[in-house]
Design a protein around this motif. Structure first.
Motif, PDB file in Angstrom:
ATOM      1  N   ILE A 155      59.464  16.320  47.539  1.00 56.45           N
ATOM      2  CA  ILE A 155      58.046  15.984  47.638  1.00 56.45           C
ATOM      3  C   ILE A 155      57.771  14.918  46.592  1.00 56.45           C
ATOM      4  O   ILE A 155      58.035  15.123  45.403  1.00 56.45           O
ATOM      5  CB  ILE A 155      57.144  17.207  47.351  1.00 56.45           C
ATOM      6  N   ARG A 156      57.255  13.769  47.028  1.00 53.80           N
ATOM      7  CA  ARG A 156      56.934  12.683  46.103  1.00 53.80           C
ATOM      8  C   ARG A 156      55.481  12.289  46.310  1.00 53.80           C
ATOM      9  O   ARG A 156      55.087  11.965  47.433  1.00 53.80           O
ATOM     10  CB  ARG A 156      57.854  11.485  46.350  1.00 53.80           C
ATOM     11  N   ASN A 157      54.693  12.361  45.229  1.00 56.77           N
ATOM     12  CA  ASN A 157      53.269  12.035  45.289  1.00 56.77           C
ATOM     13  C   ASN A 157      52.563  12.811  46.402  1.00 56.77           C
ATOM     14  O   ASN A 157      51.713  12.275  47.113  1.00 56.77           O
ATOM     15  CB  ASN A 157      53.061  10.531  45.477  1.00 56.77           C
ATOM     16  N   GLY A 158      52.943  14.084  46.558  1.00 60.29           N
ATOM     17  CA  GLY A 158      52.301  14.949  47.546  1.00 60.29           C
ATOM     18  C   GLY A 158      52.793  14.786  48.972  1.00 60.29           C
ATOM     19  O   GLY A 158      52.262  15.417  49.878  1.00 60.29           O
ATOM     20  N   VAL A 159      53.796  13.935  49.182  1.00 60.85           N
ATOM     21  CA  VAL A 159      54.284  13.661  50.540  1.00 60.85           C
ATOM     22  C   VAL A 159      55.717  14.170  50.684  1.00 60.85           C
ATOM     23  O   VAL A 159      56.589  13.827  49.879  1.00 60.85           O
ATOM     24  CB  VAL A 159      54.239  12.141  50.846  1.00 60.85           C
ATOM     25  N   VAL A 160      55.956  14.978  51.726  1.00 55.65           N
ATOM     26  CA  VAL A 160      57.311  15.443  52.017  1.00 55.65           C
ATOM     27  C   VAL A 160      58.115  14.259  52.541  1.00 55.65           C
ATOM     28  O   VAL A 160      57.712  13.594  53.496  1.00 55.65           O
ATOM     29  CB  VAL A 160      57.296  16.565  53.079  1.00 55.65           C
ATOM     30  N   GLN A 161      59.237  13.975  51.893  1.00 55.55           N
ATOM     31  CA  GLN A 161      60.081  12.865  52.318  1.00 55.55           C
ATOM     32  C   GLN A 161      60.763  13.212  53.647  1.00 55.55           C
ATOM     33  O   GLN A 161      61.033  14.374  53.930  1.00 55.55           O
ATOM     34  CB  GLN A 161      61.112  12.536  51.240  1.00 55.55           C
ATOM     35  N   ASN A 221      55.274  13.974  39.388  1.00 51.62           N
ATOM     36  CA  ASN A 221      54.855  13.766  40.779  1.00 51.62           C
ATOM     37  C   ASN A 221      55.995  13.935  41.796  1.00 51.62           C
ATOM     38  O   ASN A 221      55.852  13.553  42.947  1.00 51.62           O
ATOM     39  CB  ASN A 221      54.199  12.397  40.941  1.00 51.62           C
ATOM     40  N   GLU A 222      57.116  14.518  41.354  1.00 53.71           N
ATOM     41  CA  GLU A 222      58.237  14.758  42.261  1.00 53.71           C
ATOM     42  C   GLU A 222      58.732  16.195  42.108  1.00 53.71           C
ATOM     43  O   GLU A 222      58.969  16.653  40.989  1.00 53.71           O
ATOM     44  CB  GLU A 222      59.410  13.821  41.963  1.00 53.71           C
TER      45      GLU A 222
END
Length: 163
Positions: A27-33, A13-14
């Motif tokens: 990208i972590r769990n579909g979210v751009v940090q 997931n990363e």
């Protein structure tokens, strides 16, 4: 994302995604940090076409934190293959000052076209890179596939006639 060019999986997931603007996003769990994993925008030639071409993780990334990056250097437009190291105190970022240049390839074509960005480790543990041919790729030029087809098709047909 701004013109993504390559992806490297840290886990299920990363992911790290490189961009032509000189940034590598986490990208972590579909979210751009919010903070990029690595920013080398000041080193690249052009954020639209000639930035980061490829990335890969060292096979022992979990232990050593090595990330390999191929980018187009500002000024002379050379292809640079470099190693960066993940920060010890913040594993969500690489240290931009840790750059270790492994290989630099000058490009003689003023247009700088036909670069190839793929880099990766083989099952033998060696780092493999692609370089491209620096051809302009214009119609009728050396890199034009139609011109190559006109040259090689008759040769191929002759070959099969002889068989």
């Amino acid at each position: 994302m701004n013109r993504p060019t390559d992806i490297a999986a840290l886990s299920l997931n990363e992911f790290l995604i490189s961009q032509t603007d000189g940034k590598i996003q986490l990208i972590r769990n579909g979210v751009v940090q919010l903070t990029p994993f690595l920013t080398i925008s000041s080193k690249i030639n052009d954020p639209t076409w000639e930035g980061i071409f490829g990335i890969t993780l060292h096979p022992d990334y979990v232990t050593n934190g090595y990330l390999y990056v191929h980018y187009c250097r500002s000024g002379d437009r050379a292809s640079v293959y470099a190693r960066y190291t993940r920060k010890t105190l913040n594993p969500d970022q690489a240290d931009p000052t840790s750059e270790l240049i492994i290989l630099t390839i000058p490009y003689t074509n003023p247009l700088g076209a036909h670069r190839s960005g793929r880099i990766g480790f083989g099952p033998d543990g060696y780092l493999y890179i692609t370089t491209g041919d620096s051809s302009p790729g214009l119609v009728g030029s050396i890199g034009d596939p139609d011109k190559l087809a006109r040259i090689y098709k008759p040769l191929t047909e002759k070959y099969f006639e002889l068989m």
